[in-house]
Enzyme design. Structure first.
Site, PDB file in Angstrom:
ATOM      1  N   ASP A 160       2.577   5.355  -6.723  1.00 34.98           N
ATOM      2  CA  ASP A 160       3.840   5.283  -5.989  1.00 34.98           C
ATOM      3  C   ASP A 160       5.072   5.193  -6.876  1.00 34.98           C
ATOM      4  O   ASP A 160       6.191   5.256  -6.385  1.00 34.98           O
ATOM      5  CB  ASP A 160       3.812   4.069  -5.040  1.00 34.98           C
ATOM      6  CG  ASP A 160       2.820   4.262  -3.918  1.00 34.98           C
ATOM      7  OD1 ASP A 160       2.821   5.353  -3.327  1.00 34.98           O
ATOM      8  OD2 ASP A 160       2.035   3.343  -3.636  1.00 34.98           O
TER       9      ASP A 160
ATOM     10  N   HIS B 260       0.870  -1.185   0.000  1.00 34.72           N
ATOM     11  CA  HIS B 260       0.000   0.000   0.000  1.00 34.72           C
ATOM     12  C   HIS B 260       0.908   1.237   0.000  1.00 34.72           C
ATOM     13  O   HIS B 260       1.730   1.396  -0.895  1.00 34.72           O
ATOM     14  CB  HIS B 260      -0.917  -0.115   1.227  1.00 34.72           C
ATOM     15  CG  HIS B 260      -2.077   0.828   1.275  1.00 34.72           C
ATOM     16  ND1 HIS B 260      -2.444   1.647   0.246  1.00 34.72           N
ATOM     17  CD2 HIS B 260      -2.967   1.083   2.274  1.00 34.72           C
ATOM     18  CE1 HIS B 260      -3.507   2.359   0.584  1.00 34.72           C
ATOM     19  NE2 HIS B 260      -3.838   2.038   1.825  1.00 34.72           N
TER      20      HIS B 260
ATOM     21  N   HIS C 114      -2.407  -2.487  -9.729  1.00 38.88           N
ATOM     22  CA  HIS C 114      -3.408  -1.925  -8.818  1.00 38.88           C
ATOM     23  C   HIS C 114      -4.632  -2.813  -8.824  1.00 38.88           C
ATOM     24  O   HIS C 114      -4.980  -3.377  -9.867  1.00 38.88           O
ATOM     25  CB  HIS C 114      -3.791  -0.507  -9.278  1.00 38.88           C
ATOM     26  CG  HIS C 114      -4.399   0.309  -8.191  1.00 38.88           C
ATOM     27  ND1 HIS C 114      -5.736   0.231  -7.892  1.00 38.88           N
ATOM     28  CD2 HIS C 114      -3.857   1.172  -7.311  1.00 38.88           C
ATOM     29  CE1 HIS C 114      -5.975   1.033  -6.877  1.00 38.88           C
ATOM     30  NE2 HIS C 114      -4.861   1.619  -6.499  1.00 38.88           N
TER      31      HIS C 114
HETATM   32  N1  CMC Z   1       4.891  -6.881 -10.362  1.00 39.38           N
HETATM   33  C1  CMC Z   1       4.780  -8.080 -10.941  1.00 39.38           C
HETATM   34  N2  CMC Z   1       3.651  -8.791 -11.044  1.00 39.38           N
HETATM   35  C2  CMC Z   1       2.562  -8.225 -10.488  1.00 39.38           C
HETATM   36  C3  CMC Z   1       2.575  -6.964  -9.852  1.00 39.38           C
HETATM   37  C4  CMC Z   1       3.811  -6.290  -9.814  1.00 39.38           C
HETATM   38  N3  CMC Z   1       3.903  -5.093  -9.246  1.00 39.38           N
HETATM   39  N4  CMC Z   1       1.338  -6.673  -9.408  1.00 39.38           N
HETATM   40  C5  CMC Z   1       0.565  -7.713  -9.744  1.00 39.38           C
HETATM   41  N5  CMC Z   1       1.301  -8.648 -10.403  1.00 39.38           N
HETATM   42  C6  CMC Z   1       0.811  -9.898 -10.989  1.00 39.38           C
HETATM   43  C7  CMC Z   1       0.563 -10.948  -9.919  1.00 39.38           C
HETATM   44  O1  CMC Z   1       1.699 -11.741  -9.703  1.00 39.38           O
HETATM   45  C8  CMC Z   1      -0.601 -11.709 -10.519  1.00 39.38           C
HETATM   46  O2  CMC Z   1      -0.093 -12.565 -11.507  1.00 39.38           O
HETATM   47  P1  CMC Z   1      -0.734 -14.029 -11.715  1.00 39.38           P
HETATM   48  O3  CMC Z   1      -2.126 -13.763 -12.227  1.00 39.38           O
HETATM   49  O4  CMC Z   1       0.155 -14.700 -12.720  1.00 39.38           O
HETATM   50  O5  CMC Z   1      -0.715 -14.699 -10.370  1.00 39.38           O
HETATM   51  C9  CMC Z   1      -1.426 -10.634 -11.230  1.00 39.38           C
HETATM   52  O6  CMC Z   1      -0.472  -9.621 -11.567  1.00 39.38           O
HETATM   53  C10 CMC Z   1      -2.533 -10.044 -10.356  1.00 39.38           C
HETATM   54  O7  CMC Z   1      -1.939  -9.578  -9.142  1.00 39.38           O
HETATM   55  P2  CMC Z   1      -2.650  -9.607  -7.728  1.00 39.38           P
HETATM   56  O8  CMC Z   1      -1.595  -9.640  -6.675  1.00 39.38           O
HETATM   57  O9  CMC Z   1      -3.694 -10.688  -7.703  1.00 39.38           O
HETATM   58  O10 CMC Z   1      -3.386  -8.219  -7.756  1.00 39.38           O
HETATM   59  P3  CMC Z   1      -3.984  -7.458  -6.504  1.00 39.38           P
HETATM   60  O11 CMC Z   1      -5.091  -6.645  -7.011  1.00 39.38           O
HETATM   61  O12 CMC Z   1      -4.248  -8.390  -5.394  1.00 39.38           O
HETATM   62  O13 CMC Z   1      -2.755  -6.534  -6.042  1.00 39.38           O
HETATM   63  C11 CMC Z   1      -1.259  -4.751  -5.762  1.00 39.38           C
HETATM   64  C12 CMC Z   1      -2.638  -5.197  -6.273  1.00 39.38           C
HETATM   65  C13 CMC Z   1      -1.157  -3.239  -5.842  1.00 39.38           C
HETATM   66  C14 CMC Z   1      -1.086  -5.167  -4.306  1.00 39.38           C
HETATM   67  C15 CMC Z   1      -0.171  -5.409  -6.653  1.00 39.38           C
HETATM   68  O14 CMC Z   1      -0.309  -4.986  -7.989  1.00 39.38           O
HETATM   69  C16 CMC Z   1       1.241  -5.122  -6.140  1.00 39.38           C
HETATM   70  O15 CMC Z   1       1.733  -5.851  -5.271  1.00 39.38           O
HETATM   71  N6  CMC Z   1       1.919  -4.053  -6.676  1.00 39.38           N
HETATM   72  C17 CMC Z   1       3.220  -3.676  -6.169  1.00 39.38           C
HETATM   73  C18 CMC Z   1       3.056  -2.865  -4.895  1.00 39.38           C
HETATM   74  C19 CMC Z   1       2.556  -1.479  -5.168  1.00 39.38           C
HETATM   75  O16 CMC Z   1       3.023  -0.789  -6.057  1.00 39.38           O
HETATM   76  N7  CMC Z   1       1.604  -1.035  -4.351  1.00 39.38           N
HETATM   77  C20 CMC Z   1       1.015   0.304  -4.430  1.00 39.38           C
HETATM   78  C21 CMC Z   1      -0.415   0.241  -4.885  1.00 39.38           C
HETATM   79  S1  CMC Z   1      -1.074   1.828  -5.386  1.00 39.38           S
HETATM   80  C22 CMC Z   1      -1.076   2.857  -4.025  1.00 39.38           C
HETATM   81  C23 CMC Z   1      -1.595   2.317  -2.765  1.00 39.38           C
HETATM   82  O17 CMC Z   1      -2.564   1.548  -2.707  1.00 39.38           O
HETATM   83  O18 CMC Z   1      -1.057   2.695  -1.751  1.00 39.38           O
END
Ligand code: CMC
Length: 453
Positions: A387, A292, A331
């Site tokens: 971010d 986050h 996201h």
């Molecule tokens: N790098 C590589 N792969 C990713 C990433 C990433 N940053 N984000 C998602 N994926 C992949 C993930 O591995 C999954 O692949 P598969 O379908 O093969 O298993 C697919 O994309 C869907 O990901 P998810 O984890 O199910 O998606 P989510 O909606 O649960 O997670 C998230 C959203 C923001 C937590 C995630 O994208 C992430 O960890 N991003 C990196 C951390 C980040 O930048 N966070 C800030 C978010 S925006 C501001 C805020 O909220 O504060």
């Protein structure tokens, strides 16, 4: 908008559909057939959603609890009806109370935007003056808070110090427990928005071992924050206007983001009717996580670890192999370019023009270039989020990395309070208490220790 649930009518299973019925006008209902019993249920659809409680009457045996929906991490569950922030993640739209984020970033100030989030309308000149006066006159913190800060190690993370001192504020303002008193809520709102930068500034100064700088009421909200962080021996601190405005715009962009992890924490903890300081401390703790608000700190660490543009393809390979995430990408809601990231990229160039280009920028741009073309990211609709570029700006402005999540928490406070108040005043809301699907042991008898394997 109708808010009272309509009764759900179980209907008899149809043996065949008469022609006249097949041509009937569509109804706002969902028909569910329970194949275990052959029974059909007609469930009202309101605002494109069904009420989870309407599923409860679906059961095989009348003594059963009834059907639930299973949704770990709330992937497809609306927990509230909100009027605060609108996001269309497929298109990349973000609006506060109907106003596009792009317009607010260009024309508004953070305090005016905070007013909009909290009171649903932009203030007139008198309202704005009054609002700023009250926030400005609630920036001081009790001297005892300094003693709490003194107890932290010099290298304590500022988010840990911030979370603890926000929670401590509740002990200084017992009147904050009066959460159904509108005047009391307003006073705590002034205090929380006013004091967050002071707590953050003091935490930062403590980590440097430098004397605390008290708020300066003649400065703007972001200008005063810069003063409390960076003032040294000068009698009067004069913030650089470009940096002051850049920070104000960043504050606008971070002010709210509907039902994210920390807003959900604020609503969930607040639903127990605890005071707003305790709920805000919980929300701040939620924000601290690297998935986050802690992601901005992680992005910078990642860019430094990559080290050079030439090493980006190798790093992306590791991301695709699932060894690590490309921080600042992806996201839950945006499946398009985060509109905040677009605006932030622009601010980055304005700040770099003044402070010199951040050498990590080239690495970030190369990550973005490759990711936006690469099948792995394209297929999963992973785009830069808020971010991705903020860390580069903050670093160029002179903030240490550990302060990055703090810079997110300060402006998000207004959004948290708006979400909290909306939850409190919503007659449909109750204490947040999800159900579970129990998959543990069935009942068994206690085994004396000498008889255990
Ligand atoms: N790098 C590589 N792969 C990713 C990433 C990433 N940053 N984000 C998602 N994926 C992949 C993930 O591995 C999954 O692949 P598969 O379908 O093969 O298993 C697919 O994309 C869907 O990901 P998810 O984890 O199910 O998606 P989510 O909606 O649960 O997670 C998230 C959203 C923001 C937590 C995630 O994208 C992430 O960890 N991003 C990196 C951390 C980040 O930048 N966070 C800030 C978010 S925006 C501001 C805020 O909220 O504060």
């Amino acid at each position: 908008m109708p808010r009272t649930p309509r009764a759900m009518n179980p209907v008899q299973p149809a043996t065949h559909t008469p022609k006249s019925e097949a041509l009937a006008a569509p109804r706002d209902t969902l028909t569910i057939t329970d194949n275990r019993t052959g029974k059909q249920y007609e469930i009202p659809i309101t605002n494109g959603a069904i009420r989870a409680l309407d599923l409860r009457q679906i059961k095989v045996d009348p003594r059963e609890f009834g059907m639930m929906s299973y949704d770990p991490a709330f992937n497809n569950t609306a927990s509230c009806i909100s009027h605060v922030t609108y996001i269309d993640g497929d298109v990349g739209i973000l609006r506060y109370r109907g106003y596009p984020i792009e317009e607010l970033a260009e024309k508004s100030t953070y305090l005016e935007t905070a007013y909009l989030l909290l009171f649903a309308e932009l203030p007139n000149a008198t309202q704005l003056k009054d609002w700023i006066w009250h926030i400005t006159h609630h920036t001081f913190i009790h001297e005892s808070i300094k003693k709490f800060l003194d107890g932290f190690h010099y290298d304590a993370h500022p988010m840990g110090m911030l979370i603890s001192t926000i929670a401590a504020l509740s002990t200084f303002y017992p009147d904050a427990k009066d959460i159904f008193n509108k005047d009391s809520r307003l006073k705590q709102t002034w205090r929380l928005i006013g004091k967050m930068p002071t707590l953050a500034g003091f935490a930062y100064r403590h980590s440097l071992g430098m004397p605390f700088v008290y708020p300066d009421n003649e400065l703007s909200y972001p200008g005063n924050f810069l003063n409390m962080l960076f003032r040294t021996t000068e009698l009067k601190y004069h913030p650089n206007p470009t940096l002051e405005r850049a920070l104000d715009v960043l504050f606008i962009l971070h002010a709210d983001h509907e039902q994210n992890c920390s807003a959900n924490a604020m609503r969930c903890v607040g639903s127990s009717h605890v005071d707003p300081y305790s709920a805000t401390a919980a929300a701040t703790a939620a924000l601290y996580g690297p998935l986050h608000g802690g992601a901005n700190e992680e992005v910078l660490a990642m860019l430094m670890e990559i080290g050079s543009v030439q090493k980006v393809p190798d790093f992306i390979k590791r991301v695709k192999a699932g060894e690590q995430r490309l921080m600042g990408f992806g996201h839950r809601v945006y499946k398009n370019y985060d509109p905040r990231a677009r605006l932030i990229k622009r601010i980055a160039y304005e700040v770099f023009e003044l402070m010199g280009k951040n050498p990590l920028l080239e690495i970030a741009l190369e990550c973005e270039r490759i990711a936006l073309e690469d099948d792995y990211f394209v297929k999963r609709k992973l785009y830069p989020n808020v971010d991705f570029y903020t860390g580069l700006i903050y670093q160029s402005m002179g903030f240490p990395m550990t302060m990055f999540p703090v810079l997110f928490a300060i402006p998000r406070t207004s959004g948290w309070i708006a979400q909290w108040e909306e939850m409190l005043l919503d007659p449909e809301q109750k204490i947040a208490r999800p159900r579970q699907i129990y998959a543990g042991q069935d009942t068994r008898s206690y085994v004396p220790i000498e008889q255990r394997a």
